[in-house]
Design a protein around this motif. Structure first.
Motif, short mmCIF file in Angstrom:
data_model
loop_
_atom_site.label_atom_id
_atom_site.label_comp_id
_atom_site.label_asym_id
_atom_site.label_seq_id
_atom_site.Cartn_x
_atom_site.Cartn_y
_atom_site.Cartn_z
N PRO A 63 16.64 5.65 -0.58
CA PRO A 63 17.62 4.87 -1.35
C PRO A 63 17.50 3.37 -1.08
CG PRO A 63 18.66 6.78 -0.35
CD PRO A 63 17.27 6.70 0.21
N PHE A 64 17.84 2.58 -2.11
CA PHE A 64 17.75 1.11 -2.01
C PHE A 64 18.90 0.50 -1.23
CE2 PHE A 64 15.58 1.53 -6.27
CZ PHE A 64 14.33 1.17 -5.82
N THR A 65 20.11 0.97 -1.49
CA THR A 65 21.30 0.31 -0.98
C THR A 65 21.66 0.81 0.42
OG1 THR A 65 22.84 1.93 -1.90
CG2 THR A 65 22.21 0.06 -3.32
N SER A 66 22.39 -0.03 1.13
CA SER A 66 22.86 0.36 2.46
C SER A 66 23.75 1.59 2.37
CB SER A 66 23.63 -0.80 3.10
OG SER A 66 22.79 -1.90 3.29
N ARG A 67 24.67 1.59 1.42
CA ARG A 67 25.57 2.72 1.25
C ARG A 67 24.79 3.98 0.86
NH1 ARG A 67 30.12 4.56 3.12
NH2 ARG A 67 31.66 3.25 2.17
N GLY A 68 23.78 3.82 0.02
CA GLY A 68 22.95 4.96 -0.38
C GLY A 68 22.21 5.56 0.81
N LYS A 69 21.71 4.72 1.70
CA LYS A 69 20.99 5.20 2.89
C LYS A 69 21.93 5.97 3.81
CE LYS A 69 17.79 1.42 2.52
NZ LYS A 69 17.32 0.14 3.00
N SER B 65 16.34 5.36 -8.36
CA SER B 65 17.44 5.82 -7.50
C SER B 65 17.68 7.32 -7.60
CB SER B 65 18.73 5.06 -7.84
OG SER B 65 19.19 5.41 -9.12
N ASP C 40 19.78 -3.06 5.85
CA ASP C 40 19.41 -4.42 5.48
C ASP C 40 20.53 -5.43 5.68
OD1 ASP C 40 16.90 -3.52 4.70
OD2 ASP C 40 17.56 -3.15 2.64
N ASP C 41 21.74 -5.05 5.39
CA ASP C 41 22.83 -6.03 5.42
C ASP C 41 23.68 -5.98 6.70
OD1 ASP C 41 24.23 -3.69 4.94
OD2 ASP C 41 25.53 -4.57 3.41
#
Length: 152
Positions: free
Chosen positions: A51-57, A27, A136-137
């Motif tokens: 980034p892995f997470t939706s918020r990170g992207k 990360s 993703d989500d």
């Protein structure tokens, strides 16, 4: 019996720490933009270490949108103002079209101009829906006041 439980617990803790360390390392690696391909108001951005997470992207986009505009001239809106930016994992690099469903970039004058279709983030802007992010989500909309609302 207690010795076996302590040994198993210790092993589990070590494996958990290694996994957590690896995820933290992943990360913290900077996003690498390998290439940008344009097709009208569509921009395809090939990346590594996204980034892995939706918020990170979404946060990455918000923090880097000025740099992307200055360095790569994206987004490139159509005359009516709309645009789409899709971020793709670069993976193993460019490949020939082959028999698989690959995304090919015909602005490259070579047979090795395709990537595996592995999109990780999509940004759309239209006058009707405003700025939306597909991750993703689900799909999120950024409202004018800066609030991020999940719409799907």
């Amino acid at each position: 019996m207690k010795y076996k439980n302590k040994k198993a617990l210790s092993l589990l803790v070590v494996v958990g720490c290694v996994l957590a360390g690896y995820l933290l390392w992943q990360s913290l690696r900077p996003v690498e933009i390998v290439a940008v391909h344009y097709d009208g108001n569509y921009s395809d951005v090939l990346v590594k270490n996204f980034p892995f997470t939706s918020r990170g992207k979404i946060n990455w986009w918000l923090e880097n949108k000025e740099m992307l505009k200055a360095k790569y001239d994206i987004p490139g809106p159509a005359s009516y103002g709309g645009y789409t930016i899709i971020f793709w994992l670069f993976g193993e690099g460019y490949k020939e079209e082959g028999k698989y469903d690959r995304l090919c970039f015909y602005d490259m004058k070579t047979k090795v101009n395709c990537i595996e279709k592995d999109s990780v983030f999509r940004i759309n802007y239209s006058k009707n829906r405003g700025l939306t992010f597909t991750v993703d989500d689900g799909i999120y909309r950024l409202e004018e006041n800066g609030n991020l609302i999940k719409i799907y």
